[in-house]
Structures are given as C-alpha cells and as structure tokens.
Design a protein around this motif. Structure first.
Motif, PDB file in Angstrom:
ATOM      1  N   ALA A  24       0.830  -1.203   0.000  1.00  0.00           N
ATOM      2  CA  ALA A  24       0.000   0.000   0.000  1.00  0.00           C
ATOM      3  C   ALA A  24       0.862   1.250   0.000  1.00  0.00           C
ATOM      4  O   ALA A  24       1.962   1.273   0.565  1.00  0.00           O
ATOM      5  N   SER A  25       0.334   2.282  -0.632  1.00  0.00           N
ATOM      6  CA  SER A  25       0.970   3.598  -0.601  1.00  0.00           C
ATOM      7  C   SER A  25      -0.117   4.660  -0.508  1.00  0.00           C
ATOM      8  O   SER A  25      -1.301   4.368  -0.677  1.00  0.00           O
ATOM      9  N   GLY A  26       0.289   5.882  -0.232  1.00  0.00           N
ATOM     10  CA  GLY A  26      -0.680   6.963  -0.071  1.00  0.00           C
ATOM     11  C   GLY A  26      -0.944   7.214   1.403  1.00  0.00           C
ATOM     12  O   GLY A  26      -0.012   7.240   2.207  1.00  0.00           O
ATOM     13  N   ASN A  27      -2.207   7.374   1.756  1.00  0.00           N
ATOM     14  CA  ASN A  27      -2.592   7.696   3.130  1.00  0.00           C
ATOM     15  C   ASN A  27      -2.632   6.423   3.983  1.00  0.00           C
ATOM     16  O   ASN A  27      -3.688   5.925   4.366  1.00  0.00           O
ATOM     17  N   ILE A  28      -1.434   5.931   4.302  1.00  0.00           N
ATOM     18  CA  ILE A  28      -1.313   4.653   5.027  1.00  0.00           C
ATOM     19  C   ILE A  28      -1.976   4.728   6.394  1.00  0.00           C
ATOM     20  O   ILE A  28      -2.616   3.774   6.845  1.00  0.00           O
ATOM     21  N   ALA A  29      -1.857   5.837   7.063  1.00  0.00           N
ATOM     22  CA  ALA A  29      -2.372   5.970   8.423  1.00  0.00           C
ATOM     23  C   ALA A  29      -3.884   5.812   8.487  1.00  0.00           C
ATOM     24  O   ALA A  29      -4.436   5.533   9.554  1.00  0.00           O
ATOM     25  N   SER A  30      -4.565   5.966   7.361  1.00  0.00           N
ATOM     26  CA  SER A  30      -6.024   5.881   7.364  1.00  0.00           C
ATOM     27  C   SER A  30      -6.531   4.445   7.217  1.00  0.00           C
ATOM     28  O   SER A  30      -7.717   4.199   7.378  1.00  0.00           O
ATOM     29  N   ILE A  31      -5.621   3.513   6.952  1.00  0.00           N
ATOM     30  CA  ILE A  31      -6.038   2.120   6.721  1.00  0.00           C
ATOM     31  C   ILE A  31      -6.413   1.444   8.037  1.00  0.00           C
ATOM     32  O   ILE A  31      -5.614   1.423   8.972  1.00  0.00           O
ATOM     33  N   VAL A  32      -7.607   0.883   8.108  1.00  0.00           N
ATOM     34  CA  VAL A  32      -8.060   0.191   9.316  1.00  0.00           C
ATOM     35  C   VAL A  32      -7.987  -1.322   9.165  1.00  0.00           C
ATOM     36  O   VAL A  32      -7.930  -2.054  10.151  1.00  0.00           O
ATOM     37  N   ALA A  33      -8.008  -1.795   7.920  1.00  0.00           N
ATOM     38  CA  ALA A  33      -7.904  -3.230   7.674  1.00  0.00           C
ATOM     39  C   ALA A  33      -7.475  -3.458   6.230  1.00  0.00           C
ATOM     40  O   ALA A  33      -7.738  -2.637   5.354  1.00  0.00           O
ATOM     41  N   MET A  34      -6.823  -4.584   6.019  1.00  0.00           N
ATOM     42  CA  MET A  34      -6.477  -5.006   4.664  1.00  0.00           C
ATOM     43  C   MET A  34      -6.878  -6.457   4.492  1.00  0.00           C
ATOM     44  O   MET A  34      -7.005  -7.200   5.482  1.00  0.00           O
ATOM     45  N   GLY A  35      -7.067  -6.846   3.253  1.00  0.00           N
ATOM     46  CA  GLY A  35      -7.493  -8.213   3.043  1.00  0.00           C
ATOM     47  C   GLY A  35      -7.370  -8.658   1.606  1.00  0.00           C
ATOM     48  O   GLY A  35      -6.931  -7.891   0.741  1.00  0.00           O
ATOM     49  N   TRP A  36      -7.762  -9.888   1.401  1.00  0.00           N
ATOM     50  CA  TRP A  36      -7.762 -10.491   0.074  1.00  0.00           C
ATOM     51  C   TRP A  36      -9.157 -11.012  -0.240  1.00  0.00           C
ATOM     52  O   TRP A  36      -9.813 -11.622   0.623  1.00  0.00           O
ATOM     53  N   TYR A  37      -9.579 -10.751  -1.451  1.00  0.00           N
ATOM     54  CA  TYR A  37     -10.825 -11.271  -1.981  1.00  0.00           C
ATOM     55  C   TYR A  37     -10.488 -12.006  -3.274  1.00  0.00           C
ATOM     56  O   TYR A  37      -9.410 -11.811  -3.845  1.00  0.00           O
ATOM     57  N   ARG A  38     -11.406 -12.832  -3.738  1.00  0.00           N
ATOM     58  CA  ARG A  38     -11.167 -13.518  -5.003  1.00  0.00           C
ATOM     59  C   ARG A  38     -12.463 -13.628  -5.796  1.00  0.00           C
ATOM     60  O   ARG A  38     -13.544 -13.610  -5.236  1.00  0.00           O
ATOM     61  N   GLN A  39     -12.277 -13.738  -7.105  1.00  0.00           N
ATOM     62  CA  GLN A  39     -13.426 -13.874  -7.988  1.00  0.00           C
ATOM     63  C   GLN A  39     -13.106 -14.904  -9.062  1.00  0.00           C
ATOM     64  O   GLN A  39     -12.173 -14.712  -9.853  1.00  0.00           O
ATOM     65  N   ALA A  40     -13.851 -15.977  -9.045  1.00  0.00           N
ATOM     66  CA  ALA A  40     -13.714 -17.021 -10.053  1.00  0.00           C
ATOM     67  C   ALA A  40     -14.650 -16.716 -11.212  1.00  0.00           C
ATOM     68  O   ALA A  40     -15.634 -15.986 -11.050  1.00  0.00           O
ATOM     69  N   PRO A  41     -14.382 -17.258 -12.389  1.00  0.00           N
ATOM     70  CA  PRO A  41     -15.239 -16.998 -13.549  1.00  0.00           C
ATOM     71  C   PRO A  41     -16.693 -17.365 -13.270  1.00  0.00           C
ATOM     72  O   PRO A  41     -16.980 -18.456 -12.767  1.00  0.00           O
ATOM     73  N   GLY A  42     -17.581 -16.433 -13.558  1.00  0.00           N
ATOM     74  CA  GLY A  42     -19.002 -16.681 -13.385  1.00  0.00           C
ATOM     75  C   GLY A  42     -19.491 -16.596 -11.957  1.00  0.00           C
ATOM     76  O   GLY A  42     -20.659 -16.867 -11.688  1.00  0.00           O
ATOM     77  N   LYS A  43     -18.606 -16.220 -11.035  1.00  0.00           N
ATOM     78  CA  LYS A  43     -18.990 -16.121  -9.626  1.00  0.00           C
ATOM     79  C   LYS A  43     -18.771 -14.710  -9.112  1.00  0.00           C
ATOM     80  O   LYS A  43     -18.041 -13.923  -9.699  1.00  0.00           O
ATOM     81  N   GLU A  44     -19.401 -14.426  -7.978  1.00  0.00           N
ATOM     82  CA  GLU A  44     -19.227 -13.121  -7.351  1.00  0.00           C
ATOM     83  C   GLU A  44     -17.907 -13.082  -6.568  1.00  0.00           C
ATOM     84  O   GLU A  44     -17.377 -14.120  -6.158  1.00  0.00           O
ATOM     85  N   ARG A  45     -17.443 -11.876  -6.365  1.00  0.00           N
ATOM     86  CA  ARG A  45     -16.236 -11.695  -5.558  1.00  0.00           C
ATOM     87  C   ARG A  45     -16.535 -12.105  -4.121  1.00  0.00           C
ATOM     88  O   ARG A  45     -17.579 -11.740  -3.564  1.00  0.00           O
ATOM     89  N   GLU A  46     -15.607 -12.840  -3.510  1.00  0.00           N
ATOM     90  CA  GLU A  46     -15.817 -13.330  -2.151  1.00  0.00           C
ATOM     91  C   GLU A  46     -14.601 -13.038  -1.288  1.00  0.00           C
ATOM     92  O   GLU A  46     -13.474 -12.974  -1.761  1.00  0.00           O
ATOM     93  N   LEU A  47     -14.874 -12.897  -0.005  1.00  0.00           N
ATOM     94  CA  LEU A  47     -13.805 -12.655   0.952  1.00  0.00           C
ATOM     95  C   LEU A  47     -12.967 -13.910   1.122  1.00  0.00           C
ATOM     96  O   LEU A  47     -13.495 -15.016   1.204  1.00  0.00           O
ATOM     97  N   VAL A  48     -11.654 -13.719   1.188  1.00  0.00           N
ATOM     98  CA  VAL A  48     -10.733 -14.810   1.481  1.00  0.00           C
ATOM     99  C   VAL A  48     -10.204 -14.672   2.910  1.00  0.00           C
ATOM    100  O   VAL A  48     -10.341 -15.578   3.714  1.00  0.00           O
ATOM    101  N   ALA A  49      -9.621 -13.509   3.198  1.00  0.00           N
ATOM    102  CA  ALA A  49      -9.058 -13.285   4.528  1.00  0.00           C
ATOM    103  C   ALA A  49      -8.834 -11.795   4.734  1.00  0.00           C
ATOM    104  O   ALA A  49      -8.590 -11.056   3.769  1.00  0.00           O
ATOM    105  N   THR A  50      -8.933 -11.360   5.985  1.00  0.00           N
ATOM    106  CA  THR A  50      -8.658  -9.966   6.337  1.00  0.00           C
ATOM    107  C   THR A  50      -7.789  -9.908   7.580  1.00  0.00           C
ATOM    108  O   THR A  50      -7.762 -10.844   8.384  1.00  0.00           O
ATOM    109  N   VAL A  51      -7.083  -8.801   7.713  1.00  0.00           N
ATOM    110  CA  VAL A  51      -6.284  -8.544   8.911  1.00  0.00           C
ATOM    111  C   VAL A  51      -6.447  -7.070   9.266  1.00  0.00           C
ATOM    112  O   VAL A  51      -6.352  -6.196   8.409  1.00  0.00           O
ATOM    113  N   THR A  52      -6.731  -6.809  10.542  1.00  0.00           N
ATOM    114  CA  THR A  52      -6.955  -5.435  10.985  1.00  0.00           C
ATOM    115  C   THR A  52      -5.643  -4.755  11.352  1.00  0.00           C
ATOM    116  O   THR A  52      -4.585  -5.392  11.409  1.00  0.00           O
ATOM    117  N   ARG A  53      -5.752  -3.469  11.634  1.00  0.00           N
ATOM    118  CA  ARG A  53      -4.572  -2.718  12.058  1.00  0.00           C
ATOM    119  C   ARG A  53      -3.989  -3.319  13.335  1.00  0.00           C
ATOM    120  O   ARG A  53      -2.792  -3.247  13.566  1.00  0.00           O
TER     121      ARG A  53
END
Length: 118
Positions: A24-53
């Motif tokens: 990440a770059s930019g306003n780093i101090a404003s980030i409260v959580a980061m995570g990964w999502y994924r989207q398979a063909p023909g499917k909706e984007r789904e949460l994989v994992a998150t980590v908070t500050r």
C-alpha cells in the motif's frame, strides 16, 4: 487515497503453495484493515481473509487451515500464504484496503491471477 500493488500470482499444481503480496501507498495511516478477496469466472467476488490494524485476522471457511494472512507495518505490505491449493482456489485475487478519514472507503488492487491445475 490509498493505492495498492499486488504480486505473486501464477500457475501451481494442486497441493502446491503460493504467496501473494500487496503493498500500500498513499494515506497509510487511514487504513483500518487489509485483506484479500477472489473472484472465479461466473462467480461473485468473495472474501478470502482480512487482517486489521491490530493484527486480528478473519478467514473464509473454505481456506481456514490452508491460508495465512499477515501484514508488515514497516513495509506497508499484506501477505497471503496459500498452502495445499485446490483447483477450486483458481480465481483472480484482489487486495483490499479499508480506510477511513471521515467516511469508510475501500481501495482495490488490480488483481492477480491464481491458477491451480488438478
């Protein structure tokens, strides 16, 4: 504003491992959580994992015990270690940063393809 750059996708055989990175770059101090999502063909984007500050983590049931999310505050980077990969893990993986100044906003990376061959 927060910008995200991902790396680490690719082709791997079932049972193998991959590690994704997102810096990440930019306003780093404003980030409260980061995570990964994924989207398979023909499917909706789904949460994989998150980590908070505070380094609290959350995982989708489908990846618990196989994937590990972590973050380096000194490098402004979040990682997703993926082990025991399955064909059903094949998707485009997107990095997400949730940040808040006055309102909560989401920023997304460009996506990185993960393909697991069976």
């Amino acid at each position: 504003q927060v910008q995200l750059v991902e790396s680490g996708g690719g082709l791997v055989q079932a049972g193998g491992s991959l590690t994704l990175s997102c810096t990440a770059s930019g306003n780093i101090a404003s980030i409260v959580a980061m995570g990964w999502y994924r989207q398979a063909p023909g499917k909706e984007r789904e949460l994989v994992a998150t980590v908070t500050r505070g380094h609290s983590t959350n995982y989708a049931d489908s990846v618990k015990g196989r994937f590990t999310i972590s973050r380096s505050d000194t490098k402004n980077t979040v990682y997703l270690q993926m082990n025991s990969l399955k064909a059903e893990d094949t998707a485009v993986y997107y990095c997400n940063a949730r940040h808040q100044v006055f309102t909560v906003e989401d920023s997304w990376g460009q996506g990185t393809q993960v393909t697991v061959s069976s």
